[in-house]
Enzyme design. Structure first.
Site, PDB file in Angstrom:
ATOM      1  N   VAL A  66      15.557 -25.812 -14.914  1.00 36.36           N
ATOM      2  CA  VAL A  66      16.810 -25.060 -14.800  1.00 36.36           C
ATOM      3  C   VAL A  66      17.751 -25.752 -13.806  1.00 36.36           C
ATOM      4  O   VAL A  66      18.950 -25.857 -14.053  1.00 36.36           O
ATOM      5  CB  VAL A  66      16.552 -23.587 -14.410  1.00 36.36           C
ATOM      6  N   CYS A  67      17.206 -26.249 -12.700  1.00 38.07           N
ATOM      7  CA  CYS A  67      18.028 -26.947 -11.702  1.00 38.07           C
ATOM      8  C   CYS A  67      18.628 -28.215 -12.288  1.00 38.07           C
ATOM      9  O   CYS A  67      19.795 -28.547 -12.043  1.00 38.07           O
ATOM     10  CB  CYS A  67      17.200 -27.267 -10.461  1.00 38.07           C
ATOM     11  N   ASP A  68      17.844 -28.932 -13.057  1.00 38.78           N
ATOM     12  CA  ASP A  68      18.294 -30.126 -13.768  1.00 38.78           C
ATOM     13  C   ASP A  68      19.453 -29.758 -14.691  1.00 38.78           C
ATOM     14  O   ASP A  68      20.519 -30.386 -14.667  1.00 38.78           O
ATOM     15  CB  ASP A  68      17.111 -30.701 -14.550  1.00 38.78           C
TER      16      ASP A  68
END
Length: 166
Positions: A59-61
């Protein structure tokens, strides 16, 4: 304080919750070359501050890639992605993924940003997922503390907030 969960488990946020209309708190984080970066370094610009637990997760990516893509559409806007990942890891990740429009910054050293913006997850020493928009007058014009840290933020609302702050 905002109520946040991480993998559906409640977590404790430390620091001061930021609200729309607040003067943006200053902070000191590290750039990929280990130089110090503060909010004042981008004074006079709109700032989109994308906060992620760890850039090496799915999700951060995706969040960082999304705001990297959106950054090309803005004028006079700095897009900052802040995590507690080490600057070396952030630099490696950006290089491997062709990220050039977002400045990745590390709050690993002293959690200055985490405390100032109320995103320090006490139990994990990670940052809670959040998005802040700060206008050129250093006023917070948009705040989203994502209630489940493993969920995506509201990208459309954040981008709209940047457009309204320009």
């Amino acid at each position: 304080m905002a109520n946040i969960t991480f993998k559906n488990n409640p977590v404790t946020l430390l620091g001061s919750e930021v609200k729309t209309g607040d003067k943006a708190p200053d902070f000191t984080v590290l750039a990929n070359d280990l130089s110090e970066v503060t909010l004042n370094d981008s004074k006079g610009k709109v700032r989109l501050i994308s906060v992620v637990p760890s850039i090496d997760t799915g999700v951060c990516d995706a969040q960082t890639r999304k705001f990297n893509e959106e950054a090309t559409k803005f004028d006079n806007v700095e897009v900052l992605t802040i995590s507690v990942d080490l600057p070396f890891a952030q630099k490696r990740w950006c290089g491997a993924n062709g990220i050039e429009n977002v400045q990745t910054l590390s709050d690993h050293r002293d959690l200055s940003f985490a405390e100032a913006y109320g995103v320090h997850i006490q139990e994990l020493r990670l940052l809670a997922r959040a998005v802040f928009v700060v206008n050129s007058n250093d006023e917070v014009t948009y705040v989203e503390y994502v209630s489940e840290a493993t969920d995506h933020p509201d990208y459309e609302a954040a981008v709209e907030a940047v457009k309204n702050a320009e």
